[in-house]
Every structure is written in C-alpha cells, then in structure tokens.
Write a protein that holds these residues in place. Structure first.
Motif, PDB file in Angstrom:
ATOM      1  N   THR A   1      41.417  71.298 -68.059  1.00 53.49           N
ATOM      2  CA  THR A   1      42.430  71.503 -68.473  1.00 53.49           C
ATOM      3  C   THR A   1      42.594  72.324 -68.970  1.00 53.49           C
ATOM      4  OG1 THR A   1      41.819  68.790 -69.068  1.00 53.49           O
ATOM      5  CG2 THR A   1      43.044  70.158 -70.558  1.00 53.49           C
ATOM      6  N   LEU A   2      44.634  73.200 -69.400  1.00 55.99           N
ATOM      7  CA  LEU A   2      44.101  73.933 -69.803  1.00 55.99           C
ATOM      8  C   LEU A   2      45.435  73.938 -70.917  1.00 55.99           C
ATOM      9  CD1 LEU A   2      43.850  74.264 -66.397  1.00 55.99           C
ATOM     10  CD2 LEU A   2      45.007  77.058 -67.132  1.00 55.99           C
ATOM     11  N   ARG A   3      44.858  74.568 -71.485  1.00 55.21           N
ATOM     12  CA  ARG A   3      45.274  73.412 -72.791  1.00 55.21           C
ATOM     13  C   ARG A   3      46.792  74.549 -73.128  1.00 55.21           C
ATOM     14  NH1 ARG A   3      43.641  71.128 -77.783  1.00 55.21           N
ATOM     15  NH2 ARG A   3      45.501  71.607 -79.651  1.00 55.21           N
ATOM     16  N   MET A   4      47.324  73.116 -73.664  1.00 54.43           N
ATOM     17  CA  MET A   4      49.379  73.587 -73.740  1.00 54.43           C
ATOM     18  C   MET A   4      50.378  73.823 -72.521  1.00 54.43           C
ATOM     19  SD  MET A   4      49.752  72.588 -76.690  1.00 54.43           S
ATOM     20  CE  MET A   4      51.347  73.257 -77.036  1.00 54.43           C
ATOM     21  N   VAL A   5      49.561  73.376 -71.462  1.00 55.92           N
ATOM     22  CA  VAL A   5      50.063  74.091 -69.888  1.00 55.92           C
ATOM     23  C   VAL A   5      49.959  73.251 -69.389  1.00 55.92           C
ATOM     24  CG1 VAL A   5      49.742  76.103 -67.578  1.00 55.92           C
ATOM     25  CG2 VAL A   5      49.001  76.772 -70.486  1.00 55.92           C
TER      26      VAL A   5
END
Length: 227
Positions: A214-218
């Motif tokens: 998970t790439l936060r906000m992406v």
C-alpha cells in the motif's frame, strides 16, 4: 481482462459478450461509433472488438481517431467486408487483426488471446499469469504457489489479475474500481480495501513471498520479499 465490443447488430454483440464472459473476460457493448470511441479512449479496456459498418462514425473513423489520440489499445476488427482493399485499409489505420464475418467462435477466441498477450507482453499464456512465486489461471480462477493452490472469487481474480499484470507499477483505487467494478458501479474505495484484505489473507495462506504493498494516498502494487 476487460473487452469493449462496438457492434450495431445487437444479437451478434450479445453473442460475442456471452462467448467472452464464459471465458472469464469482462465485456461492455456500444452500438454506435461515437459512443464506442468515447469508451475506447477511457483507458478502461484491454481490447477493442470493432465492427466496420457502424451508425454515426464508422469503424475506420473510430480506429483513425483512436490512433490519432495515441491510444495503444489492441483492436480486432470485425466486418462482413471481405475485400482485400478494406482489410489493408483497416490494418493501415492501426488495426491489430482483421476477422471477416462469419467466423468460428474458437477463431475469435484465439485472436482475442493473441492480442491480449501482445498487449500484456506475455509469451506463454498456457502457463497462466505469473508474478514472483504466484501463478494465476484464467478461466479457472485458480491461484497457485508452489504445491498449494486456492480458488478465487470473480472480484478477487479480477483485482489480482490487474495487480499481477501491472507488477510493481502502482494502481490507484480509482483505476481498480473502474476496471473491476465498472464505470457505472456504485462501489467505493472501501470495496477495494475489503478485497485487498481478502487477497492478502489468501497470499498468506499460500505461503507466498508476494505482498500487496500500500502506498498511502496513492494506491497499490505488488512486491516480492526475500525469504
């Protein structure tokens, strides 16, 4: 994989959709060239099946505009025209394959598989889709890691297929929603999160080294961790 069918003969369009759906593909239908072009440019599809004789904008016009806009979408043209000049015209405009009506179902499916392989860069479709120690079988929804395997639900399969084909390229939640649930769906970000959670549990169950990052906000992508 998502296929757009642009065909004004509604019975044939429905037949094509049923045939492809039985093989595990997701399909949408447009009955005229103008709406077909709009959909084809939406970046939601992996393949376009395009008729030549269409109301409004014909298939050649759709194809020309599609390539003019820089779209690399693979295009399989279907037509009752068997004239060599028409086939050459379609190929010159950027079609990837030209199939003349009537055609056999197995011939169409073979063309579809060929063009999807070209688009994804796969060289051995009989081995399924691979990433790291995972192998995903189209049609059976079977996910295998070493000697262990598990069957995925349709949504799990569609989601993991997109991630495996994209590899380490990040896919946003919006892209996943559109590709898996459809443009007109009422599904929200939470639906993606829930199915990502399902897939993570199954990867753990299989003992795979592949993780969903998970790439936060992406968005999300796959990674393979060392043993």
């Amino acid at each position: 994989m998502r296929v757009l069918i642009v065909e004004d003969e509604k019975r044939l369009a429905a037949t094509l959709a049923d045939l492809l759906n039985r093989e595990g593909y997701r399909t949408d239908i447009c009955y005229d060239g103008t709406s077909g072009l709009d959909e084809a440019l939406s970046d939601r599809y992996d393949l376009l099946i395009l008729d030549v004789m269409l109301p409004g904008l014909d298939g050649f016009g759709v194809l020309q505009q599609l390539r003019k806009e820089g779209s690399p979408l693979p295009v399989l043209m279907l037509t009752a025209r068997s004239d060599v000049a028409d086939r050459v015209r379609g190929l010159d405009y950027g079609a990837d394959y030209y199939l003349t009506k009537p055609f056999e179902s197995q011939e169409l499916l073979a063309c579809v598989r060929l063009l999807l392989r070209r688009g994804s860069g796969e060289s051995r479709p009989e081995d399924g889709i691979r990433f790291g120690d995972l192998q995903l079988e189209q049609g059976t929804f079977q996910l295998t890691c070493a000697q262990r395997s598990i069957r995925l639900s349709r949504k799990e399969y569609d989601l993991l297929e997109l991630l495996m084909r994209s590899g380490q390229k990040v896919l946003t939640k919006e892209q996943l929603l559109v590709k898996v649930w459809g443009y007109d769906s009422e599904a929200e970000d939470n639906n993606v999160e829930v199915y990502i959670s399902f897939l993570r549990r199954k990867l753990t169950h299989l003992g795979s080294r592949v993780r969903i990052k998970t790439l936060r906000m992406v968005g999300y992508c796959l990674e393979e961790v060392a043993e």
